[in-house]
Motif scaffolding. Structure first.
Motif, PDB file in Angstrom:
ATOM      1  N   ALA A  21      34.109 -25.926   0.415  1.00 20.38           N
ATOM      2  CA  ALA A  21      32.921 -26.482   0.602  1.00 20.38           C
ATOM      3  C   ALA A  21      32.212 -25.570   1.599  1.00 20.38           C
ATOM      4  O   ALA A  21      32.782 -24.986   2.354  1.00 20.38           O
ATOM      5  N   PRO A  22      30.675 -25.856   1.503  1.00 17.70           N
ATOM      6  CA  PRO A  22      29.997 -25.007   2.626  1.00 17.70           C
ATOM      7  C   PRO A  22      30.500 -25.159   4.169  1.00 17.70           C
ATOM      8  O   PRO A  22      31.087 -26.476   4.495  1.00 17.70           O
ATOM      9  N   ALA A  23      30.293 -24.289   4.873  1.00 17.99           N
ATOM     10  CA  ALA A  23      30.927 -24.369   6.157  1.00 17.99           C
ATOM     11  C   ALA A  23      30.334 -25.525   7.006  1.00 17.99           C
ATOM     12  O   ALA A  23      30.841 -26.139   7.787  1.00 17.99           O
ATOM     13  N   SER A  24      28.926 -25.647   6.947  1.00 16.53           N
ATOM     14  CA  SER A  24      28.232 -26.676   7.702  1.00 16.53           C
ATOM     15  C   SER A  24      27.753 -27.584   6.830  1.00 16.53           C
ATOM     16  O   SER A  24      27.026 -27.337   5.782  1.00 16.53           O
ATOM     17  N   VAL A  25      28.442 -28.831   6.354  1.00 14.09           N
ATOM     18  CA  VAL A  25      27.951 -29.792   5.531  1.00 14.09           C
ATOM     19  C   VAL A  25      26.739 -30.526   5.769  1.00 14.09           C
ATOM     20  O   VAL A  25      26.845 -31.298   6.804  1.00 14.09           O
ATOM     21  N   ARG A  50      35.023 -19.600  -3.178  1.00 13.05           N
ATOM     22  CA  ARG A  50      34.486 -19.262  -1.829  1.00 13.05           C
ATOM     23  C   ARG A  50      33.068 -18.884  -2.221  1.00 13.05           C
ATOM     24  O   ARG A  50      32.031 -19.428  -1.444  1.00 13.05           O
ATOM     25  N   ARG A  51      32.526 -18.232  -3.447  1.00 10.34           N
ATOM     26  CA  ARG A  51      31.325 -17.820  -3.481  1.00 10.34           C
ATOM     27  C   ARG A  51      30.321 -18.904  -3.630  1.00 10.34           C
ATOM     28  O   ARG A  51      29.393 -19.084  -3.271  1.00 10.34           O
ATOM     29  N   LEU A  52      31.070 -19.971  -4.761  1.00 11.97           N
ATOM     30  CA  LEU A  52      30.261 -21.336  -4.997  1.00 11.97           C
ATOM     31  C   LEU A  52      30.016 -22.010  -3.809  1.00 11.97           C
ATOM     32  O   LEU A  52      28.801 -22.522  -3.391  1.00 11.97           O
ATOM     33  N   ALA A  53      30.904 -22.138  -2.657  1.00 10.76           N
ATOM     34  CA  ALA A  53      30.680 -22.730  -1.404  1.00 10.76           C
ATOM     35  C   ALA A  53      29.678 -22.261  -0.646  1.00 10.76           C
ATOM     36  O   ALA A  53      28.909 -22.780  -0.138  1.00 10.76           O
ATOM     37  N   GLU A  54      29.584 -20.992  -0.524  1.00 18.00           N
ATOM     38  CA  GLU A  54      28.700 -20.015   0.125  1.00 18.00           C
ATOM     39  C   GLU A  54      27.263 -20.231  -0.305  1.00 18.00           C
ATOM     40  O   GLU A  54      26.447 -20.022   0.369  1.00 18.00           O
ATOM     41  N   SER A  55      27.277 -20.551  -1.792  1.00 16.99           N
ATOM     42  CA  SER A  55      25.850 -20.749  -2.318  1.00 16.99           C
ATOM     43  C   SER A  55      25.697 -22.452  -2.574  1.00 16.99           C
ATOM     44  O   SER A  55      24.764 -22.433  -3.486  1.00 16.99           O
ATOM     45  N   GLY A  56      26.106 -23.137  -1.862  1.00 16.47           N
ATOM     46  CA  GLY A  56      25.614 -24.485  -1.612  1.00 16.47           C
ATOM     47  C   GLY A  56      26.213 -25.454  -2.595  1.00 16.47           C
ATOM     48  O   GLY A  56      25.699 -26.200  -3.152  1.00 16.47           O
ATOM     49  N   TYR A  57      27.632 -24.985  -3.080  1.00 14.77           N
ATOM     50  CA  TYR A  57      28.301 -25.922  -4.151  1.00 14.77           C
ATOM     51  C   TYR A  57      29.638 -26.351  -3.426  1.00 14.77           C
ATOM     52  O   TYR A  57      30.243 -25.859  -2.688  1.00 14.77           O
ATOM     53  N   VAL A  58      30.063 -27.501  -3.849  1.00 19.72           N
ATOM     54  CA  VAL A  58      31.553 -27.800  -3.430  1.00 19.72           C
ATOM     55  C   VAL A  58      32.239 -27.724  -4.817  1.00 19.72           C
ATOM     56  O   VAL A  58      32.089 -28.222  -5.880  1.00 19.72           O
ATOM     57  N   ALA A  59      33.471 -26.663  -4.528  1.00 20.96           N
ATOM     58  CA  ALA A  59      34.332 -26.423  -5.647  1.00 20.96           C
ATOM     59  C   ALA A  59      35.784 -27.086  -5.496  1.00 20.96           C
ATOM     60  O   ALA A  59      36.236 -26.916  -4.722  1.00 20.96           O
ATOM     61  N   LEU A  60      35.831 -27.868  -6.580  1.00 22.40           N
ATOM     62  CA  LEU A  60      37.278 -28.530  -6.488  1.00 22.40           C
ATOM     63  C   LEU A  60      38.037 -27.886  -7.735  1.00 22.40           C
ATOM     64  O   LEU A  60      38.142 -27.987  -8.979  1.00 22.40           O
ATOM     65  N   HIS A  61      39.208 -27.312  -7.220  1.00 20.53           N
ATOM     66  CA  HIS A  61      40.197 -26.305  -7.950  1.00 20.53           C
ATOM     67  C   HIS A  61      41.416 -27.255  -8.232  1.00 20.53           C
ATOM     68  O   HIS A  61      42.165 -27.646  -7.296  1.00 20.53           O
ATOM     69  N   LEU A  62      41.515 -27.889  -9.582  1.00 26.09           N
ATOM     70  CA  LEU A  62      42.450 -28.502  -9.866  1.00 26.09           C
ATOM     71  C   LEU A  62      43.805 -27.810 -10.497  1.00 26.09           C
ATOM     72  O   LEU A  62      43.910 -26.599 -10.713  1.00 26.09           O
ATOM     73  N   GLN A  63      44.989 -28.540 -10.227  1.00 30.49           N
ATOM     74  CA  GLN A  63      46.266 -27.922 -10.644  1.00 30.49           C
ATOM     75  C   GLN A  63      46.979 -28.955 -11.651  1.00 30.49           C
ATOM     76  O   GLN A  63      47.036 -30.097 -11.504  1.00 30.49           O
ATOM     77  N   HIS A  64      47.152 -28.451 -12.885  1.00 29.51           N
ATOM     78  CA  HIS A  64      47.602 -29.421 -13.876  1.00 29.51           C
ATOM     79  C   HIS A  64      49.114 -29.438 -14.206  1.00 29.51           C
ATOM     80  O   HIS A  64      49.690 -28.435 -14.839  1.00 29.51           O
ATOM     81  N   ILE A 109      36.053 -37.433  -7.108  1.00 26.08           N
ATOM     82  CA  ILE A 109      34.882 -36.957  -6.788  1.00 26.08           C
ATOM     83  C   ILE A 109      33.868 -38.244  -6.052  1.00 26.08           C
ATOM     84  O   ILE A 109      33.440 -37.918  -5.066  1.00 26.08           O
ATOM     85  N   ALA A 110      33.765 -38.990  -6.977  1.00 23.85           N
ATOM     86  CA  ALA A 110      32.848 -40.280  -6.872  1.00 23.85           C
ATOM     87  C   ALA A 110      33.583 -40.980  -5.520  1.00 23.85           C
ATOM     88  O   ALA A 110      32.527 -41.490  -4.562  1.00 23.85           O
ATOM     89  N   ARG A 111      34.873 -41.221  -5.218  1.00 23.13           N
ATOM     90  CA  ARG A 111      35.419 -41.588  -4.280  1.00 23.13           C
ATOM     91  C   ARG A 111      35.225 -40.923  -3.069  1.00 23.13           C
ATOM     92  O   ARG A 111      34.947 -41.476  -2.000  1.00 23.13           O
ATOM     93  N   MET A 112      35.288 -39.563  -2.964  1.00 25.63           N
ATOM     94  CA  MET A 112      35.118 -38.697  -1.827  1.00 25.63           C
ATOM     95  C   MET A 112      33.796 -38.907  -1.392  1.00 25.63           C
ATOM     96  O   MET A 112      33.637 -38.742  -0.257  1.00 25.63           O
ATOM     97  N   ASN A 113      32.689 -39.189  -2.501  1.00 26.29           N
ATOM     98  CA  ASN A 113      31.465 -39.458  -1.697  1.00 26.29           C
ATOM     99  C   ASN A 113      31.167 -40.577  -1.120  1.00 26.29           C
ATOM    100  O   ASN A 113      30.237 -40.903  -0.682  1.00 26.29           O
ATOM    101  N   ARG A 114      32.044 -41.561  -1.165  1.00 24.99           N
ATOM    102  CA  ARG A 114      32.144 -42.954  -0.536  1.00 24.99           C
ATOM    103  C   ARG A 114      32.883 -42.825   0.826  1.00 24.99           C
ATOM    104  O   ARG A 114      32.286 -43.631   1.589  1.00 24.99           O
ATOM    105  N   GLU A 115      33.966 -41.897   0.959  1.00 24.97           N
ATOM    106  CA  GLU A 115      34.634 -42.218   2.027  1.00 24.97           C
ATOM    107  C   GLU A 115      35.221 -40.565   2.383  1.00 24.97           C
ATOM    108  O   GLU A 115      35.474 -39.838   1.480  1.00 24.97           O
ATOM    109  N   GLY A 116      35.624 -40.403   3.803  1.00 23.01           N
ATOM    110  CA  GLY A 116      36.105 -39.146   4.079  1.00 23.01           C
ATOM    111  C   GLY A 116      35.042 -38.410   4.385  1.00 23.01           C
ATOM    112  O   GLY A 116      33.799 -38.744   4.562  1.00 23.01           O
ATOM    113  N   PRO A 117      35.185 -37.152   4.888  1.00 23.94           N
ATOM    114  CA  PRO A 117      34.409 -35.969   5.304  1.00 23.94           C
ATOM    115  C   PRO A 117      33.122 -35.667   4.455  1.00 23.94           C
ATOM    116  O   PRO A 117      32.078 -35.176   4.849  1.00 23.94           O
ATOM    117  N   LEU A 118      33.129 -35.603   3.289  1.00 26.63           N
ATOM    118  CA  LEU A 118      32.370 -35.516   2.279  1.00 26.63           C
ATOM    119  C   LEU A 118      31.322 -36.664   1.853  1.00 26.63           C
ATOM    120  O   LEU A 118      30.581 -36.623   0.767  1.00 26.63           O
TER     121      LEU A 118
END
Length: 297
Positions: A21-25, A50-64, A109-118
């Protein structure tokens, strides 16, 4: 960068993740779901997160689970590693579970947008996906590529609005590719290399040109193809020891070009920036070498 696990009680499945995520949200950010190749993990493609976060995105890397590093970690020889990876690649149930990880992650992701730091900082309308190898297949499936005999199964995820597809494969069931791709309607950026051969050595003969087939088959507009001269299959993982192993990062001209192109592509098709679209179709070419191939529809 933070790490954790997502718990899907409905499927009795735990999905590890790494989040950039961006350093300053402040404000809201589009979200990119990132999917690793067979035998990989949430640690794959760290340069992209890292580059996506620096460019104003949140990147969620999944492990399957079932197609991640757990499938080979108990192997005692390299041939056994490759055998385990081949079995995972051809496991239909593992493929189904992997496909279902994407809508589950979007619900999380929708849940994270309702609760927590994001909370309140995620743009749930502007969501993209990126993947390498089997993760590229996962991105195609979320975009609408049909699966199973005769393409009877669809895991199309309409919340995904644009996709970055690295080292894509044609569907393993074969058949009429145009029919299997008929549900794909979103912009896709297909990236491969002239040496982008077998993901798993010893599987079968594989001509790297086959990785351009998804792009060539799709007749819809806003499709991009980048073929990097000399780039092998591991060129896009960003890890020194390959997509099937943990190891130090390995940054090259290929990872630099991927992250540059990814930001322009997502800025154009998720953020709607006309300057980014002009840059993708213009100045971006100046970053390539003469033997690289770049085109679009």
């Amino acid at each position: 960068m933070t790490e954790g696990v997502l718990r899907d009680e409905n499927r009795d499945r735990t999905v590890p993740y790494r989040l950039y995520a961006p350093a300053s949200v402040e404000g809201t950010y589009p979200v990119i779901v990132v999917s690793h190749g067979v035998g990989g993990s949430r640690e794959s493609m760290p340069y992209l997160g890292r580059r996506l976060a620096e460019s104003g995105y949140v990147a969620l890397h999944l492990q399957h689970p079932g197609t991640d590093s757990s499938v080979w970690q108990s192997a005692t020889s390299l041939p056994e590693v490759y055998r385990s990876l081949r079995q995972a690649m051809w496991n239909a149930e593992a493929a189904r579970l992997r496909a279902q990880d994407v809508p589950f992650a979007l619900d999380e992701i929708a849940r994270m947008n309702r609760e927590g730091p994001l909370a309140g900082h995620l743009d749930l309308v502007r969501i993209g996906m990126a993947g390498h190898s089997y993760g590229g297949v996962s991105t195609m499936v979320a975009a609408g590529q049909r699966m199973g005999p005769g393409g009877r199964w669809s895991f199309r995820e309409p919340r995904i609005k644009a996709g970055l597809v690295m080292s894509p494969n044609v569907p393993i069931q074969g058949g009429d590719l145009a029919a299997l791709y008929r549900d794909i309607e979103i912009p896709l950026f297909h990236i491969t290399g002239t040496a982008d051969g077998n993901a798993v050595p010893g599987n079968k003969e594989f001509d790297p040109i086959q990785r351009t087939v998804p792009y060539e088959t799709l007749a819809i507009p806003h499709q991009y193809l980048l073929v990097l001269d000399g780039a092998g299959h591991n060129a896009f993982s960003g890890l020194a020891h390959g997509p099937h192993a943990h190891g130090p990062e390995r940054l090259t001209r290929y990872t630099r070009i991927v992250e540059e192109g990814a930001v322009l592509f997502f800025d154009a098709y998720l953020k709607g920036e006309k300057e980014a679209l002009a840059g993708l179709r213009g100045e971006f070419r100046s970053k390539l070498e003469s033997a690289d191939r770049f085109e679009w529809k």
